[in-house]
Design a protein around this motif. Sequence first.
Motif, PDB file in Angstrom:
ATOM      1  N   TRP A  85       3.646  59.119 -21.059  1.00 63.55           N
ATOM      2  CA  TRP A  85       5.109  58.664 -20.826  1.00 63.55           C
ATOM      3  C   TRP A  85       4.737  57.362 -21.207  1.00 63.55           C
ATOM      4  N   LEU A  86       3.916  56.556 -20.892  1.00 67.68           N
ATOM      5  CA  LEU A  86       3.411  54.677 -20.753  1.00 67.68           C
ATOM      6  C   LEU A  86       3.303  54.664 -22.242  1.00 67.68           C
ATOM      7  N   PRO A  94      16.418  53.526 -23.263  1.00 70.72           N
ATOM      8  CA  PRO A  94      16.392  53.605 -21.792  1.00 70.72           C
ATOM      9  C   PRO A  94      16.668  55.024 -21.091  1.00 70.72           C
ATOM     10  N   ASN A  95      17.880  55.243 -21.201  1.00 70.83           N
ATOM     11  CA  ASN A  95      17.983  56.284 -20.191  1.00 70.83           C
ATOM     12  C   ASN A  95      17.217  57.879 -19.999  1.00 70.83           C
ATOM     13  N   GLU A  96      16.044  57.993 -21.638  1.00 67.87           N
ATOM     14  CA  GLU A  96      15.514  58.693 -21.769  1.00 67.87           C
ATOM     15  C   GLU A  96      13.766  58.394 -20.865  1.00 67.87           C
ATOM     16  N   VAL A  97      13.967  56.796 -20.986  1.00 71.44           N
ATOM     17  CA  VAL A  97      12.764  56.395 -19.982  1.00 71.44           C
ATOM     18  C   VAL A  97      12.582  57.122 -18.503  1.00 71.44           C
ATOM     19  N   ARG A  98      14.000  56.888 -18.405  1.00 72.74           N
ATOM     20  CA  ARG A  98      14.002  57.209 -16.723  1.00 72.74           C
ATOM     21  C   ARG A  98      14.460  59.015 -16.639  1.00 72.74           C
ATOM     22  N   ALA A  99      14.634  59.873 -17.622  1.00 67.90           N
ATOM     23  CA  ALA A  99      14.878  61.246 -17.374  1.00 67.90           C
ATOM     24  C   ALA A  99      13.185  62.099 -17.924  1.00 67.90           C
ATOM     25  N   PHE A 170      10.112  67.999 -22.026  1.00 67.75           N
ATOM     26  CA  PHE A 170       9.619  66.336 -23.061  1.00 67.75           C
ATOM     27  C   PHE A 170       9.910  66.122 -24.029  1.00 67.75           C
ATOM     28  N   LEU A 171       9.434  67.230 -24.929  1.00 71.12           N
ATOM     29  CA  LEU A 171       8.901  67.281 -26.063  1.00 71.12           C
ATOM     30  C   LEU A 171      10.570  67.467 -27.082  1.00 71.12           C
TER      31      LEU A 171
END
Length: 250
Positions: A85-86, A94-99, A170-171
Amino acid sequence: MADKELNIIDHLEELRKRLIITAVAFFIFFIVSFIYVEKIYYWFVKDLDFELMVLGPSDIIWIYFMLSGVVAIAVTIPIIALQIWLFVKPALMPNEVRATLSYIPALFILFIGGLAFGYYVIFPTILQFLIELGEGMFITNFTADKYFSFVFNMTIPFAFLFELPVVTMFLTSIGLINPYVLQKLRKYAYFVLVVIAVSITPPDFMSDFLVTVPLLLLYEVSISLSKIVYKRKVKRESLLEETLPNEEGL
């Protein structure tokens, strides 16, 4: 050209950093598991009606390494997921980062769920079948090496297969796949999953059924979850496209 090469080097350096962190975490968990390997061993054999044997001194250390390695892999799964993830985080909105961050605990839970399914459902069914198959013909004495190899062959594949829904989500969220591709590949995926199920189970209908049905359900669940993620992703992108022209006009 130089900027492109520099960018590739930066990515490789970041990948190297993530791999090192994962390796160090695995090594630490392996050492801790090795220290408590005796308790781990007795947890696995507490319900057995027979004693396990070893055929030589090297088998003992092999059992230690095998048990410690499997436990270390299981505990390292969240670390692996976090490092992945990192690594992809800079390319996410930004919204994809949280999800996508929420997928990390889900990966670990599904991994443990797959281990539990293999250990408590598949493994005892197949072991009982094989013991009954040889009853009256053979003296069934099990070595610890063969026993634990059999246990892990019956459980670890399910641990990774149970990750399929979260990996698919995730993909999909990062745009590598979409549910419509998964639907087109359904018949091929079904064939592969059936082959896997038949390959790891005894040649009887019940065992094949117990393994095949959950794997096919996992694939269908993966498609459904991928659709949800894909629709949300398309909606967010369309809203973003509508917002950008308004901001440029201002």
